[in-house]
Design a protein around this motif. Structure first.
Motif, PDB file in Angstrom:
ATOM      1  N   SER A 162       3.850   9.509 -11.274  1.00  0.00           N
ATOM      2  CA  SER A 162       4.053   9.101 -12.692  1.00  0.00           C
ATOM      3  C   SER A 162       5.356   9.151 -13.459  1.00  0.00           C
ATOM      4  O   SER A 162       5.374   8.415 -14.391  1.00  0.00           O
ATOM      5  CB  SER A 162       2.755  10.023 -13.263  1.00  0.00           C
ATOM      6  OG  SER A 162       1.376   9.868 -12.743  1.00  0.00           O
ATOM      7  N   VAL A 163       5.851  10.269 -12.880  1.00  0.00           N
ATOM      8  CA  VAL A 163       7.301  10.407 -13.626  1.00  0.00           C
ATOM      9  C   VAL A 163       8.190   9.063 -13.963  1.00  0.00           C
ATOM     10  O   VAL A 163       8.524   8.754 -14.953  1.00  0.00           O
ATOM     11  CB  VAL A 163       8.041  11.367 -13.022  1.00  0.00           C
ATOM     12  CG1 VAL A 163       9.546  11.483 -13.445  1.00  0.00           C
ATOM     13  CG2 VAL A 163       7.338  12.977 -12.920  1.00  0.00           C
ATOM     14  N   HIS A 205       0.705  -1.276  -0.024  1.00  0.00           N
ATOM     15  CA  HIS A 205       0.060  -0.010   0.165  1.00  0.00           C
ATOM     16  C   HIS A 205       0.926   0.957   0.096  1.00  0.00           C
ATOM     17  O   HIS A 205       0.349   2.248   0.437  1.00  0.00           O
ATOM     18  CB  HIS A 205      -0.941   0.015   1.249  1.00  0.00           C
ATOM     19  CG  HIS A 205      -2.166  -1.101   0.939  1.00  0.00           C
ATOM     20  ND1 HIS A 205      -3.149  -0.845   0.229  1.00  0.00           N
ATOM     21  CD2 HIS A 205      -2.199  -2.113   1.787  1.00  0.00           C
ATOM     22  CE1 HIS A 205      -3.718  -2.078   0.332  1.00  0.00           C
ATOM     23  NE2 HIS A 205      -3.220  -2.958   1.290  1.00  0.00           N
ATOM     24  N   ALA A 206       2.038   1.229  -0.621  1.00  0.00           N
ATOM     25  CA  ALA A 206       2.771   2.241  -0.588  1.00  0.00           C
ATOM     26  C   ALA A 206       2.594   3.452  -1.400  1.00  0.00           C
ATOM     27  O   ALA A 206       1.559   3.209  -2.217  1.00  0.00           O
ATOM     28  CB  ALA A 206       4.160   1.906  -1.444  1.00  0.00           C
ATOM     29  N   PRO A 207       2.295   4.578  -0.777  1.00  0.00           N
ATOM     30  CA  PRO A 207       1.786   5.813  -1.313  1.00  0.00           C
ATOM     31  C   PRO A 207       2.237   5.950  -3.039  1.00  0.00           C
ATOM     32  O   PRO A 207       3.324   5.555  -3.182  1.00  0.00           O
ATOM     33  CB  PRO A 207       2.332   6.823  -0.564  1.00  0.00           C
ATOM     34  CG  PRO A 207       3.024   6.595   0.486  1.00  0.00           C
ATOM     35  CD  PRO A 207       3.221   4.999   0.113  1.00  0.00           C
ATOM     36  N   GLY A 208       1.353   6.116  -3.634  1.00  0.00           N
ATOM     37  CA  GLY A 208       1.623   6.350  -5.199  1.00  0.00           C
ATOM     38  C   GLY A 208       1.310   4.895  -5.885  1.00  0.00           C
ATOM     39  O   GLY A 208       1.429   5.078  -7.234  1.00  0.00           O
ATOM     40  N   SER A 209       1.224   3.827  -5.306  1.00  0.00           N
ATOM     41  CA  SER A 209       1.180   2.715  -6.222  1.00  0.00           C
ATOM     42  C   SER A 209       0.123   2.673  -7.025  1.00  0.00           C
ATOM     43  O   SER A 209       0.047   2.144  -8.172  1.00  0.00           O
ATOM     44  CB  SER A 209       1.312   1.422  -5.168  1.00  0.00           C
ATOM     45  OG  SER A 209       0.146   1.337  -4.287  1.00  0.00           O
ATOM     46  N   ASP A 210      -1.084   3.198  -6.537  1.00  0.00           N
ATOM     47  CA  ASP A 210      -2.319   3.264  -7.255  1.00  0.00           C
ATOM     48  C   ASP A 210      -2.076   4.289  -8.462  1.00  0.00           C
ATOM     49  O   ASP A 210      -2.560   3.986  -9.642  1.00  0.00           O
ATOM     50  CB  ASP A 210      -3.575   3.655  -6.519  1.00  0.00           C
ATOM     51  CG  ASP A 210      -3.866   2.803  -5.545  1.00  0.00           C
ATOM     52  OD1 ASP A 210      -3.545   1.627  -5.400  1.00  0.00           O
ATOM     53  OD2 ASP A 210      -4.679   3.154  -4.649  1.00  0.00           O
ATOM     54  N   ILE A 211      -1.714   5.296  -8.133  1.00  0.00           N
ATOM     55  CA  ILE A 211      -1.164   6.320  -9.174  1.00  0.00           C
ATOM     56  C   ILE A 211      -0.290   5.621 -10.400  1.00  0.00           C
ATOM     57  O   ILE A 211      -0.372   5.831 -11.464  1.00  0.00           O
ATOM     58  CB  ILE A 211      -0.459   7.545  -8.489  1.00  0.00           C
ATOM     59  CG1 ILE A 211      -1.488   8.119  -8.042  1.00  0.00           C
ATOM     60  CG2 ILE A 211       0.239   8.372  -9.691  1.00  0.00           C
ATOM     61  CD1 ILE A 211      -1.168   9.536  -7.126  1.00  0.00           C
ATOM     62  N   ALA A 212       0.914   4.771  -9.941  1.00  0.00           N
ATOM     63  CA  ALA A 212       1.680   4.075 -10.847  1.00  0.00           C
ATOM     64  C   ALA A 212       0.938   3.255 -11.867  1.00  0.00           C
ATOM     65  O   ALA A 212       1.117   2.958 -12.929  1.00  0.00           O
ATOM     66  CB  ALA A 212       2.819   3.505  -9.956  1.00  0.00           C
ATOM     67  N   VAL A 270      12.140  12.922 -17.984  1.00  0.00           N
ATOM     68  CA  VAL A 270      10.592  13.225 -17.801  1.00  0.00           C
ATOM     69  C   VAL A 270      10.619  14.593 -17.028  1.00  0.00           C
ATOM     70  O   VAL A 270       9.578  15.218 -17.257  1.00  0.00           O
ATOM     71  CB  VAL A 270      10.100  11.933 -17.565  1.00  0.00           C
ATOM     72  CG1 VAL A 270       8.456  12.241 -17.066  1.00  0.00           C
ATOM     73  CG2 VAL A 270      10.531  10.794 -18.306  1.00  0.00           C
ATOM     74  N   HIS A 271      11.230  14.347 -15.791  1.00  0.00           N
ATOM     75  CA  HIS A 271      10.798  15.520 -14.730  1.00  0.00           C
ATOM     76  C   HIS A 271      11.135  17.064 -15.680  1.00  0.00           C
ATOM     77  O   HIS A 271      10.482  18.058 -15.399  1.00  0.00           O
ATOM     78  CB  HIS A 271      11.741  15.458 -13.617  1.00  0.00           C
ATOM     79  CG  HIS A 271      11.401  16.785 -12.869  1.00  0.00           C
ATOM     80  ND1 HIS A 271      10.391  16.917 -11.970  1.00  0.00           N
ATOM     81  CD2 HIS A 271      12.443  17.797 -12.493  1.00  0.00           C
ATOM     82  CE1 HIS A 271      10.391  17.946 -11.195  1.00  0.00           C
ATOM     83  NE2 HIS A 271      11.727  18.580 -11.578  1.00  0.00           N
TER      84      HIS A 271
END
Ligand code: FES
Length: 164
Positions: free
Chosen positions: A52-53, A10-17, A67-68
């Protein structure tokens, strides 16, 4: 051995990835897919999340820094959510000659922010734009992508009142 909830990331950002992978998938076969991908990500989230980067970088065999660099170079991209209203004021020549600097200074003073910033209450993000094709009705701007023309201090104040 069963995999219980404690072993699921449930690492932060895994859903976003994960979501980013879905968003960019249709663009993988394009030539020059980086910009369309970033636009699609921003359309989905309202900004380009930092999570996302690396996903885009990996998909395109680019470095995260590259990308950044795209995200930070092109002012259309945001790396944090915008305010509920995005006020863009034209900075191009025709508007400059008709008082754009005064409009910008007035908006900045009223809002207490400068370019690319958002008011602390999340109401307004102030951004520059460079010619929206309404030069004959300068100075101009956009309120959440709706053009506003023939701005003066009174019109600008009315806009700012309506969005706070
Ligand atoms: S210069 Fe501002 S709309 Fe063209």
């Amino acid at each position: 051995m069963s995999i219980g909830p404690a072993t699921i990331s449930h690492a932060p950002g895994s859903d976003i990835a994960l979501r980013t992978r879905e968003i960019i998938a249709p663009y993988l076969a394009l030539e020059g897919p980086a910009m369309p991908m970033l636009h699609a990500i921003q359309a989905a989230y309202g900004f380009v999340p930092s999570q996302s980067v690396p996903v885009v970088a990996e998909a395109l065999n680019l470095s995260r820094a590259e990308v950044h660099g795209l995200v930070s170079f092109y002012h259309d991209f945001r790396n944090e959510p915008a305010g509920r209203t995005v006020l863009k004021l034209c900075r191009a020549e025709a508007c400059q000659s008709r008082g754009a600097d005064r409009m910008a200074a007035h908006a900045s003073e009223r809002l207490g922010i400068t370019w690319h910033q958002t008011t602390p209450d999340g109401a307004v993000t102030l951004e520059p734009v460079f010619c929206i094709g309404l030069c004959a009705a300068a100075p101009c701007g956009m309120v959440n992508n709706v053009s506003v023309a023939r701005l003066d201090v009174g019109r600008l104040d009315a806009i700012l009142e309506s969005v706070r």
